[in-house]
Each structure stands twice: as structure tokens, then as C-alpha cells.
Design a protein around this motif. Structure first.
Motif, PDB file in Angstrom:
ATOM      1  N   GLY A  13     -40.282  39.518   5.669  1.00  0.00           N
ATOM      2  CA  GLY A  13     -40.501  38.128   6.049  1.00  0.00           C
ATOM      3  C   GLY A  13     -41.791  37.524   5.533  1.00  0.00           C
ATOM      4  O   GLY A  13     -41.998  36.311   5.641  1.00  0.00           O
ATOM      5  N   ALA A  14     -42.678  38.333   4.975  1.00  0.00           N
ATOM      6  CA  ALA A  14     -43.963  37.827   4.485  1.00  0.00           C
ATOM      7  C   ALA A  14     -43.779  37.024   3.205  1.00  0.00           C
ATOM      8  O   ALA A  14     -42.971  37.374   2.349  1.00  0.00           O
ATOM      9  CB  ALA A  14     -44.921  38.985   4.225  1.00  0.00           C
ATOM     10  N   VAL A  15     -44.527  35.946   3.081  1.00  0.00           N
ATOM     11  CA  VAL A  15     -44.552  35.172   1.843  1.00  0.00           C
ATOM     12  C   VAL A  15     -45.547  35.834   0.896  1.00  0.00           C
ATOM     13  O   VAL A  15     -46.725  36.000   1.226  1.00  0.00           O
ATOM     14  CB  VAL A  15     -44.949  33.712   2.108  1.00  0.00           C
ATOM     15  N   HIS A  70     -37.840  44.885   0.191  1.00  0.00           N
ATOM     16  CA  HIS A  70     -38.333  45.224   1.531  1.00  0.00           C
ATOM     17  C   HIS A  70     -38.571  43.983   2.381  1.00  0.00           C
ATOM     18  O   HIS A  70     -39.296  44.033   3.381  1.00  0.00           O
ATOM     19  CB  HIS A  70     -39.612  46.062   1.412  1.00  0.00           C
ATOM     20  N   GLY A  71     -37.955  42.869   1.966  1.00  0.00           N
ATOM     21  CA  GLY A  71     -37.902  41.703   2.840  1.00  0.00           C
ATOM     22  C   GLY A  71     -38.904  40.605   2.586  1.00  0.00           C
ATOM     23  O   GLY A  71     -38.900  39.592   3.292  1.00  0.00           O
ATOM     24  N   ALA A  72     -39.790  40.771   1.600  1.00  0.00           N
ATOM     25  CA  ALA A  72     -40.769  39.720   1.318  1.00  0.00           C
ATOM     26  C   ALA A  72     -40.094  38.527   0.666  1.00  0.00           C
ATOM     27  O   ALA A  72     -39.083  38.648  -0.034  1.00  0.00           O
ATOM     28  CB  ALA A  72     -41.876  40.249   0.418  1.00  0.00           C
ATOM     29  N   ARG A  73     -40.664  37.355   0.883  1.00  0.00           N
ATOM     30  CA  ARG A  73     -40.210  36.121   0.241  1.00  0.00           C
ATOM     31  C   ARG A  73     -41.144  35.877  -0.939  1.00  0.00           C
ATOM     32  O   ARG A  73     -42.338  35.623  -0.751  1.00  0.00           O
ATOM     33  CB  ARG A  73     -40.225  34.971   1.241  1.00  0.00           C
ATOM     34  N   ILE A  74     -40.612  35.951  -2.149  1.00  0.00           N
ATOM     35  CA  ILE A  74     -41.429  36.052  -3.345  1.00  0.00           C
ATOM     36  C   ILE A  74     -41.633  34.716  -4.037  1.00  0.00           C
ATOM     37  O   ILE A  74     -40.678  33.985  -4.310  1.00  0.00           O
ATOM     38  CB  ILE A  74     -40.801  37.038  -4.355  1.00  0.00           C
ATOM     39  N   ALA A  75     -42.894  34.425  -4.335  1.00  0.00           N
ATOM     40  CA  ALA A  75     -43.262  33.378  -5.282  1.00  0.00           C
ATOM     41  C   ALA A  75     -43.772  34.094  -6.523  1.00  0.00           C
ATOM     42  O   ALA A  75     -44.848  34.704  -6.499  1.00  0.00           O
ATOM     43  CB  ALA A  75     -44.322  32.460  -4.702  1.00  0.00           C
ATOM     44  N   ALA A  76     -42.970  34.065  -7.589  1.00  0.00           N
ATOM     45  CA  ALA A  76     -43.289  34.790  -8.814  1.00  0.00           C
ATOM     46  C   ALA A  76     -44.001  33.860  -9.784  1.00  0.00           C
ATOM     47  O   ALA A  76     -43.516  32.754 -10.072  1.00  0.00           O
ATOM     48  CB  ALA A  76     -42.011  35.344  -9.442  1.00  0.00           C
ATOM     49  N   VAL A  77     -45.140  34.313 -10.314  1.00  0.00           N
ATOM     50  CA  VAL A  77     -45.992  33.473 -11.157  1.00  0.00           C
ATOM     51  C   VAL A  77     -46.211  34.141 -12.506  1.00  0.00           C
ATOM     52  O   VAL A  77     -46.500  35.340 -12.577  1.00  0.00           O
ATOM     53  CB  VAL A  77     -47.360  33.231 -10.475  1.00  0.00           C
ATOM     54  N   ASP A  78     -46.112  33.360 -13.574  1.00  0.00           N
ATOM     55  CA  ASP A  78     -46.393  33.884 -14.906  1.00  0.00           C
ATOM     56  C   ASP A  78     -46.451  32.712 -15.883  1.00  0.00           C
ATOM     57  O   ASP A  78     -45.962  31.612 -15.570  1.00  0.00           O
ATOM     58  CB  ASP A  78     -45.316  34.879 -15.348  1.00  0.00           C
ATOM     59  N   ILE A  79     -47.027  32.951 -17.076  1.00  0.00           N
ATOM     60  CA  ILE A  79     -47.034  31.922 -18.116  1.00  0.00           C
ATOM     61  C   ILE A  79     -45.789  32.012 -18.989  1.00  0.00           C
ATOM     62  O   ILE A  79     -45.585  31.167 -19.863  1.00  0.00           O
ATOM     63  CB  ILE A  79     -48.292  32.019 -18.993  1.00  0.00           C
TER      64      ILE A  79
END
Length: 252
Positions: free
Chosen positions: A6-8, A29-38
Motif C-alpha cells: 500500500g505504500a506509495v 509486494h503491494g507498493a504503488r509505484i511511480a516510475a521515473v526515468d529520462i
């Protein structure tokens, strides 16, 4: 896993290699993902592979204003950020005498300044909330001399020092800051560095490199598992720590 479900989570360098592996592992494992890259194409591929989906954000970790806006967007769309992983990195090798100013400034910007810029946002957001975790993916080269990697090693050493010092500042507020330092890991970056990655397992006496005692290259998933541990409640009493994931290559 406690502390992750549940963690961002903001993961930089998520388009490939270790960053992608970290994003996928935390999502499982349940995390809410903000994926960052160029790299928007690699980023899109990562997000398509995430369990439960995720947020793809094209961004440069060295851009102060851009990083602030990025965190604003993540928190507006997903909620308060509780976990940040600095996995963005770049590498140029060769004798220091041949290191160009361009290569040096690029490595310094991504590997060190990026950690500072991200770390400031962590301090400003997680600090007042009294919870959260920052994990920086550095390198075992930061802790042991490596021929033909002096500039890279220096920037990664800066990343380690920044993360640990920030951890000291934020510990009284309940925010943990740790480092994972991989050795030779089978990623696109490694394969661009050498035509024979397997030679890294046996070592290079001419350059005073002992090889990998466990007898294999690391895999991105090995690093991701270490990141997950440090992010979890199982590591709730660990901060300012540097965890080597290198098969024993630094003999420590």
C-alpha cells in the motif's frame, strides 16, 4: 510485506536494469509505484509490467524544479510518498587521465546531484510526516579503489555520504535513509562496459580486482531484494547503513 504493501513508492532509473527490478519487486509486494526515468520507452515497458499498474513519469533527477513538480504530481495522483529509491545512475570508465569533463559532469549530475535533489524532497515531505524510507543504490566501487573507475567511484561515494548524512538529520523525525551498494550486476550498463561480463567473476589481477567469491554475476533481482528488505518493517531499526550486494567482491 509490512511497510511496503500500500505504500506509495517513487523509483528513479526505473526504465531498465536495477531500477526496473526494484519497481517490479516492490509492486509485487503491494507498493504503488511511480516510475521515473529520462527514457520514456523503457519507462513505459516497466509500467506495463507492474502488478497493479503504476505511474510513468519522464523526469530528470538533476532538475530541481522538475523533481519538485514530479513529487507534487505523485502525491496528487497516488497519495503521500512513503518510499523513495534512488536507482538512477550513469557510468563512464577508463583511466582518470582520459576522463572528459563531459563524462565527469554527467556522472556527477546524475549519481550525486540527483541524490541531493531527491533527498531534499524526501526531507521536506517525509520529515514533517514523521515516517518514510529513502534507499540509494550506489556501488561497491564507492568503498574500494577500482582502476579505470575513479570518477564514477567518486560520484557514488558522494551519493553514499549524502544519503547517510541525510539519514542522521532525519532519524529523529522517524525517516530512515540507507544505501545498497551492488557489485558487478548483469544489467545493460554492465554489458555496455565490458564485452565479457563473465570475466568479472574470475577477477583481474593486473588491475588488482579479486573477482566474485560466490562465483557468479549479481542479478538485478538480488539488488531489488536488498532494497525491499531495507524498505520493510523488518529493517525498522536500521538507518544510515550501507548493504553490499556483491557476492563478496569487496571482501567485506
Amino acid at each position: 510485506m509490512d511497510g511496503i504493501d500500500g505504500a506509495v513508492a517513487v523509483v528513479t532509473g526505473a526504465a531498465s536494469g536495477v531500477g526496473r527490478a526494484v519497481a517490479l519487486d516492490l509492486a509485487r509486494h503491494g507498493a504503488r509505484i511511480a516510475a521515473v526515468d529520462i527514457d520514456p520507452e523503457g519507462l513505459a515497458q516497466t509500467v506495463r509490467s507492474l502488478e497493479g499498474g503504476g505511474l510513468a513519469l519522464a523526469g530528470d533527477v538533476t532538475d530541481t524544479g522538475g523533481v519538485e513538480a514530479l513529487f507534487d504530481q505523485v502525491e496528487a495522483e497516488l497519495g503521500p510518498v512513503a518510499l523513495v529509491v534512488n536507482a538512477a545512475g550513469t557510468l563512464a570508465t577508463g583511466p582518470l587521465a582520459e576522463c572528459s569533463d563531459q563524462d565527469w559532469h554527467r556522472m556527477l549530475a546524475v549519481n550525486a546531484t540527483g541524490v541531493l535533489v531527491i533527498g531534499r524532497e524526501v526531507a521536506r515531505r517525509m520529515g514533517p510526516r514523521g515516517r518514510g524510507s529513502l534507499i540509494t543504490v550506489a556501488s561497491n566501487a564507492a568503498g574500494v579503489p577500482r582502476a579505470n573507475m575513479a570518477a564514477y567511484a567518486a560520484t557514488k561515494a558522494a551519493a553514499v555520504a549524502l544519503t547517510k548524512s541525510l539519514g542522521l538529520e532525519l532519524a529523529p523525525l522517524g525517516v530512515r535513509c540507507n544505501v545498497v551498494s551492488p557489485g558487478s550486476t548483469d544489467t545493460p550498463m554492465l554489458r555496455a562496459m565490458t564485452p565479457d561480463p563473465q570475466a568479472l567473476v574470475t577477477g583481474d589481477p593486473a588491475h588488482f580486482k579479486v573477482g566474485i567469491p560466490l562465483g557468479r554475476l549479481g542479478q538485478p533481482e538480488d539488488v531489488a531484494a536488498a532494497v525491499r528488505f531495507l524498505a520493510s518493517d523488518a529493517a525498522r531499526h536500521i538507518t544510515m547503513h550501507e548493504l553490499y550486494v556483491d557476492g563478496g567482491a569487496t571482501l567485506r
